[in-house]
Design an enzyme around this catalytic site. Sequence first.
Site, PDB file in Angstrom:
ATOM      1  N   SER A  48       1.006  -1.224   0.049  1.00 16.03           N
ATOM      2  CA  SER A  48       0.315   0.242   0.032  1.00 16.03           C
ATOM      3  C   SER A  48       0.880   1.030   0.207  1.00 16.03           C
ATOM      4  O   SER A  48       1.670   1.401  -0.786  1.00 16.03           O
ATOM      5  CB  SER A  48      -0.900  -0.472   1.339  1.00 16.03           C
ATOM      6  OG  SER A  48      -1.440   0.882   1.302  1.00 16.03           O
ATOM      7  N   ASP A  79      -8.087  -5.535  -5.232  1.00 19.76           N
ATOM      8  CA  ASP A  79      -7.334  -4.060  -3.614  1.00 19.76           C
ATOM      9  C   ASP A  79      -8.611  -3.526  -3.595  1.00 19.76           C
ATOM     10  O   ASP A  79      -8.140  -2.747  -2.374  1.00 19.76           O
ATOM     11  CB  ASP A  79      -6.801  -3.962  -4.764  1.00 19.76           C
ATOM     12  CG  ASP A  79      -5.161  -4.357  -3.678  1.00 19.76           C
ATOM     13  OD1 ASP A  79      -5.196  -3.802  -2.836  1.00 19.76           O
ATOM     14  OD2 ASP A  79      -4.023  -4.766  -4.469  1.00 19.76           O
ATOM     15  N   HIS A 101      -7.703  -5.597  -0.620  1.00 11.38           N
ATOM     16  CA  HIS A 101      -6.320  -4.979   0.380  1.00 11.38           C
ATOM     17  C   HIS A 101      -6.067  -5.032   1.638  1.00 11.38           C
ATOM     18  O   HIS A 101      -6.844  -5.682   2.676  1.00 11.38           O
ATOM     19  CB  HIS A 101      -6.639  -3.523   0.116  1.00 11.38           C
ATOM     20  CG  HIS A 101      -6.103  -2.386   0.210  1.00 11.38           C
ATOM     21  ND1 HIS A 101      -4.352  -2.650  -0.743  1.00 11.38           N
ATOM     22  CD2 HIS A 101      -5.517  -1.722   1.005  1.00 11.38           C
ATOM     23  CE1 HIS A 101      -3.449  -1.515  -0.232  1.00 11.38           C
ATOM     24  NE2 HIS A 101      -4.299  -1.349   0.520  1.00 11.38           N
TER      25      HIS A 101
END
Length: 549
Positions: A212, A337, A452
Amino acid sequence: MMMKLGILVAVAVFLETVSAASLGVVYTEGGMVEGEQIRLGLFRSMDVFRGIPFADIPQRFQKPKRHPGWDGVLNTTEFRDRCLQVNRIMTHTRGSEDCLYLNIWVPHGSSVSTGMAVMVWIYGGGFLVGGSMSANFFHDYVYDGQEMADRGNVIVVTLGYRVGTLGFLSTGDSDLPGNFGLWDQQAAIAWVHRNIRSFGGDPDNITIFGESAGGASVGFQILTPHNKGMIRRAISQSGVVTCPWAFTKNPRRYAEEIALKVNCPTNESMAECLKMTDPVNLTMAGNISMVGSPDNPIMFNLLLSPVVDGDFLPDEPHKLFHNAAEIDYIAGVNDMDGFFFTYLDVPSINLAVVDTSVEDLKRLLASYVKDIDPKSLDNAYSTYTSNWGPNPNQETIKKTVVDVGTDFIFLVPTQAALYLHAANATTGRTYSYLFSQPNVSPFRQSWMGADHTDDVQYVFGKPFTTLLGCWPSHCNVSSYMINYWTNFAKTGDPTKGENVPTNWPEFTINHHYLEINSDMDEGYVRQQLRMSHVKFWASILPNLPLISE
């Protein structure tokens, strides 16, 4: 009888000795450190160093400076505080300004390790939150490096860096240039390069990896000229420098909003006032709303991020990929995601009893294109509904909403970064992946893929440490990822080394990518990931390369 007993005792003592290889006290540039030795089994042990300072306590809104050092032997057996930040629900702060520490895991066989590949982890959290060890469940930290270091036979390092207002606030000029969190990461990488040989590592074989905002940070670290010659390889998981949330072009506007919240002027005295403001108040002023809508997506609230400062980043990121020409690079995303973010914007996608309207999809698309090319909305809608048929069911509509979020926030920018790296590479190799192990949360819909952060637990070997026992599918995908990642760190080729289920070709060979999950085999090597959607967004988004088949 006594002789046999004596022999057995002698053998036991010998085996205990040979299985207890340890670095003991290690000499670093700041002084001596001593960590904790962990026995992993016969002929296998590990030294763990927690809380080694890689820089001095940072001065507010200044670059980190080298630590002055210490006398005697520093006990490094306890993790240190994360950097000062808002808590998850944005109601209070946690952490400390004294937070520039790193942790090291060094595995050994029957003798002390030398010349090992080194993997340096950079955590995510939207540049707003996060810590070198992340969450702690019964003293089992998410970013604990033990399993990866042991199973992959590499040194693992995790580090702390400033986040939120203290790490990324910028006035857009030399008064308060920003990127302080990136400078912290760079200081840690430089410390590792200077000192890791003392821990048995190879300073010429350092791989940085992150997820991320950590994945985007990895990208910034290989693009800055300040890391020249220190980084050999890099892995960006679900975050690259070309993501729309990873880079701010107009930081001044948000700095003025922060200034007003803490009663500072917005004129030429703003930066000086901000520097003298209480750090807790500054940190709280940088909190964000976690309530989104299709008309105001939550992603656009992430305004504290890296900027062009003329120093760490001398130009916009997409113009700096020549600096990574000799660095091997892996980048990829999870197949869903964007679920976490689109769920905050369109909550109905995770509610089986509530329909998601086609209008919500159109509103979300309109929000993404409105500041880029509002006229492209019809083209965007037709791109995402071309295979719907006349009567799409709710699963189709909900999955399409997730696809839109995944593509815009993560997947398309990642493909762009891969193209940019490959186009600028000289000796550096480029690899692409899609992680698709289904999410196992009981609160998610049956059609859910990998959300995610779902990949992180497998990279760090969490299935092997769970109290519930290791499910075969989870252990398999964890082994695959650890082997691919550590093979890459050691050789530059994720296939070369420990056993993996299939060969992973380079991205430059017909735009290949590897789909990673527990069922994978040679059939999971694919080409041209979501090409029609990638080409659509690349045609309207600024700073992305034109992509052709």
